[in-house]
Design a protein around this motif. Structure first.
Motif, short mmCIF file in Angstrom:
data_model
loop_
_atom_site.label_atom_id
_atom_site.label_comp_id
_atom_site.label_asym_id
_atom_site.label_seq_id
_atom_site.Cartn_x
_atom_site.Cartn_y
_atom_site.Cartn_z
N LEU A 52 10.23 -19.84 2.60
CA LEU A 52 10.25 -18.96 1.43
C LEU A 52 8.91 -18.26 1.23
CD1 LEU A 52 12.29 -21.12 -1.12
CD2 LEU A 52 13.04 -19.02 0.02
N GLU A 53 7.83 -18.94 1.55
CA GLU A 53 6.51 -18.32 1.45
C GLU A 53 6.35 -17.21 2.51
OE1 GLU A 53 3.92 -18.56 -0.73
OE2 GLU A 53 5.44 -19.64 -1.89
N ILE A 54 6.86 -17.47 3.70
CA ILE A 54 6.82 -16.43 4.75
C ILE A 54 7.66 -15.24 4.32
CG2 ILE A 54 7.47 -15.89 7.13
CD1 ILE A 54 6.87 -18.85 7.81
N LEU A 55 8.83 -15.51 3.75
CA LEU A 55 9.70 -14.44 3.27
C LEU A 55 9.00 -13.60 2.22
CD1 LEU A 55 12.41 -12.96 2.91
CD2 LEU A 55 13.12 -14.82 1.37
N LYS A 56 8.28 -14.25 1.34
CA LYS A 56 7.55 -13.53 0.28
C LYS A 56 6.56 -12.54 0.89
CE LYS A 56 5.22 -14.46 -4.12
NZ LYS A 56 4.74 -15.54 -5.04
N LYS A 57 5.93 -12.92 1.99
CA LYS A 57 4.99 -12.02 2.67
C LYS A 57 5.72 -10.83 3.29
CE LYS A 57 1.63 -15.67 3.69
NZ LYS A 57 1.00 -16.49 4.76
N TYR A 58 6.89 -11.07 3.84
CA TYR A 58 7.70 -9.97 4.39
C TYR A 58 8.04 -8.97 3.30
CZ TYR A 58 8.66 -11.54 9.18
OH TYR A 58 8.55 -11.88 10.52
N ILE A 59 8.41 -9.48 2.13
CA ILE A 59 8.76 -8.60 1.00
C ILE A 59 7.53 -7.83 0.55
CG2 ILE A 59 9.55 -8.53 -1.40
CD1 ILE A 59 11.23 -11.04 -0.76
N ALA A 60 6.40 -8.54 0.40
CA ALA A 60 5.16 -7.90 -0.06
C ALA A 60 4.72 -6.80 0.90
CB ALA A 60 4.06 -8.95 -0.20
N ASN A 61 4.90 -7.02 2.19
CA ASN A 61 4.49 -6.03 3.18
C ASN A 61 5.36 -4.78 3.18
OD1 ASN A 61 2.37 -7.62 4.06
ND2 ASN A 61 3.54 -8.58 5.68
N SER A 62 6.48 -4.85 2.47
CA SER A 62 7.38 -3.69 2.39
C SER A 62 6.85 -2.63 1.43
CB SER A 62 8.77 -4.13 1.91
OG SER A 62 9.33 -5.06 2.80
N PHE A 63 5.94 -3.04 0.53
CA PHE A 63 5.43 -2.13 -0.48
C PHE A 63 4.12 -1.50 0.00
CE2 PHE A 63 8.18 -5.04 -2.68
CZ PHE A 63 8.88 -4.21 -3.54
N LYS A 64 4.23 -0.26 0.45
CA LYS A 64 3.05 0.43 0.99
C LYS A 64 2.37 1.31 -0.06
CE LYS A 64 5.11 0.64 5.61
NZ LYS A 64 6.41 0.04 5.26
N GLU A 65 3.16 1.82 -1.01
CA GLU A 65 2.60 2.71 -2.04
C GLU A 65 2.74 2.06 -3.41
OE1 GLU A 65 5.50 3.57 -0.49
OE2 GLU A 65 4.84 4.80 1.20
N PRO A 66 1.62 1.97 -4.16
CA PRO A 66 1.69 1.37 -5.50
C PRO A 66 2.41 2.30 -6.47
CG PRO A 66 -0.52 2.21 -5.10
CD PRO A 66 0.24 2.36 -3.80
N LEU A 67 3.42 1.80 -7.15
CA LEU A 67 4.15 2.57 -8.14
C LEU A 67 4.20 1.79 -9.45
CD1 LEU A 67 7.19 3.74 -5.99
CD2 LEU A 67 5.26 5.14 -6.71
N LEU A 68 4.20 2.51 -10.58
CA LEU A 68 4.25 1.85 -11.89
C LEU A 68 3.17 0.77 -12.00
CD1 LEU A 68 8.07 1.28 -12.51
CD2 LEU A 68 6.63 3.05 -13.46
N ASN A 69 1.97 1.08 -11.51
CA ASN A 69 0.87 0.11 -11.52
C ASN A 69 1.29 -1.21 -10.87
OD1 ASN A 69 -0.95 1.83 -12.90
ND2 ASN A 69 0.10 1.36 -14.81
N ASN A 70 2.03 -1.06 -9.77
CA ASN A 70 2.49 -2.22 -9.00
C ASN A 70 3.53 -3.08 -9.72
OD1 ASN A 70 1.03 -1.82 -6.59
ND2 ASN A 70 -0.80 -2.66 -7.53
N GLU A 71 4.12 -2.58 -10.80
CA GLU A 71 5.08 -3.39 -11.54
C GLU A 71 6.36 -3.65 -10.76
OE1 GLU A 71 5.73 -3.41 -15.66
OE2 GLU A 71 4.00 -2.19 -16.10
N ILE A 72 6.72 -2.74 -9.87
CA ILE A 72 7.91 -2.99 -9.06
C ILE A 72 7.66 -4.13 -8.10
CG2 ILE A 72 9.54 -2.02 -7.39
CD1 ILE A 72 9.08 0.69 -8.55
N SER A 73 6.49 -4.13 -7.45
CA SER A 73 6.19 -5.22 -6.53
C SER A 73 6.02 -6.54 -7.28
CB SER A 73 4.93 -4.91 -5.70
OG SER A 73 3.83 -4.68 -6.53
N ASP A 74 5.45 -6.47 -8.49
CA ASP A 74 5.33 -7.69 -9.31
C ASP A 74 6.71 -8.22 -9.67
OD1 ASP A 74 2.59 -7.48 -9.25
OD2 ASP A 74 2.40 -6.58 -11.22
N PHE A 75 7.63 -7.30 -9.96
CA PHE A 75 9.01 -7.67 -10.28
C PHE A 75 9.65 -8.37 -9.08
CE2 PHE A 75 13.56 -6.31 -10.25
CZ PHE A 75 13.98 -7.00 -11.38
#
Length: 266
Positions: free
Chosen positions: A8-31
């Protein structure tokens, strides 16, 4: 689920690496990266690891794409249902605007298919069909608001709205690992239907459904028949695991099924 914490921790990194451009002050990636059960990925990981299948890069990409697609649907659901809270926080729709939440959901959809772009055509087709079923089911549910529906129609909605993503994720992981994808599909569909039924019985969901005039299993069948339905699904899922070797992953999976299918009868 401790037995798959590493995955699950490895999966979290895969998801995080999908976000290349910060949007909404990164709120989407935080979500996306905030506290979440990731139940769809947990199910797939437990199922394949119980069979001794190695979690490859392809599988992690499928899981990440599935999580991103699921969260895209949540952003859209919050607009449709006029929800104020999601995972204990104010929804993006309420904090900013419904229009921005829709755009954010669309952005996640684009990320999902970007992750899948270089995978087998059958995988891309599966996710495409899944997204289509989810939207169709939401449209049907919306148009049926205030209308009493049959138990068969309710199960069909659960199958397409919720179970379709469970099915797609597990079936696709089975395809890339050369295991029995048909059996995986049957198992995941049953689990997804049960997950939606159980979710509908929770206080917050029940209140939201009542507000939006959506009839659920408890309204249609009553608690006793709903409990019996869940018992039947439990036995069917456990039977599908009969030939899987006994190991920690299988035990955790069986415990998850039993817990999910258990409700209090009044």
């Amino acid at each position: 689920m401790k037995v798959i914490n590493k995955e699950l921790e490895i999966l979290k990194k895969y998801i995080a690496n999908s976000f290349k451009e910060p949007l909404l002050n990164n709120e989407i990636s935080d979500f996306m990266l905030g506290p979440s059960k990731r139940i769809r990925s947990c199910l797939a990981l437990l199922y394949i690891k119980s069979q001794g299948i190695e979690v490859t890069d392809e599988i992690y990409r499928i899981l990440a794409a599935g999580e991103i697609l699921h969260n895209a649907s949540l952003l859209h659901d919050d607009v449709i249902d006029d929800s104020e809270k999601r995972r204990g926080n104010i929804t993006i729709a309420k904090k900013y605007s419904p229009k921005l939440a829709i755009l954010a959901g669309d952005y996640l959809l684009a990320l999902c298919f970007e992750l899948l772009a270089k995978m087998k055509e059958s995988i891309i087709e599966s996710f495409k069909d899944c997204a289509k079923k989810m939207v169709q089911a939401e449209i049907i549910q919306y148009t049926n608001r205030g209308k009493y529906i049959s138990s068969n129609d309710y199960i069909e909605t659960c199958k397409n709205k919720t179970a379709s993503l469970f099915t797609t994720i597990l079936q696709c992981t089975a395809i890339v690992s050369n295991s029995d994808s048909t059996k995986a599909k049957i198992f995941a569909e049953k689990f997804g239907i049960v997950f939606q039924i159980k979710n509908d019985l929770e206080d917050t969901s029940a209140e939201n459904d009542k507000k939006n005039k959506i009839f659920t299993a408890n309204d249609i069948l009553g608690i006793e028949k709903t409990a019996q339905l869940l018992d039947n699904y439990k036995e069917e899922m456990l039977l599908l695991l009969k030939d899987v070797p006994n190991n920690t992953y299988k035990k955790t999976l069986k415990d998850l099924i039993i817990n999910l299918c258990t409700i209090e009868r009044s």
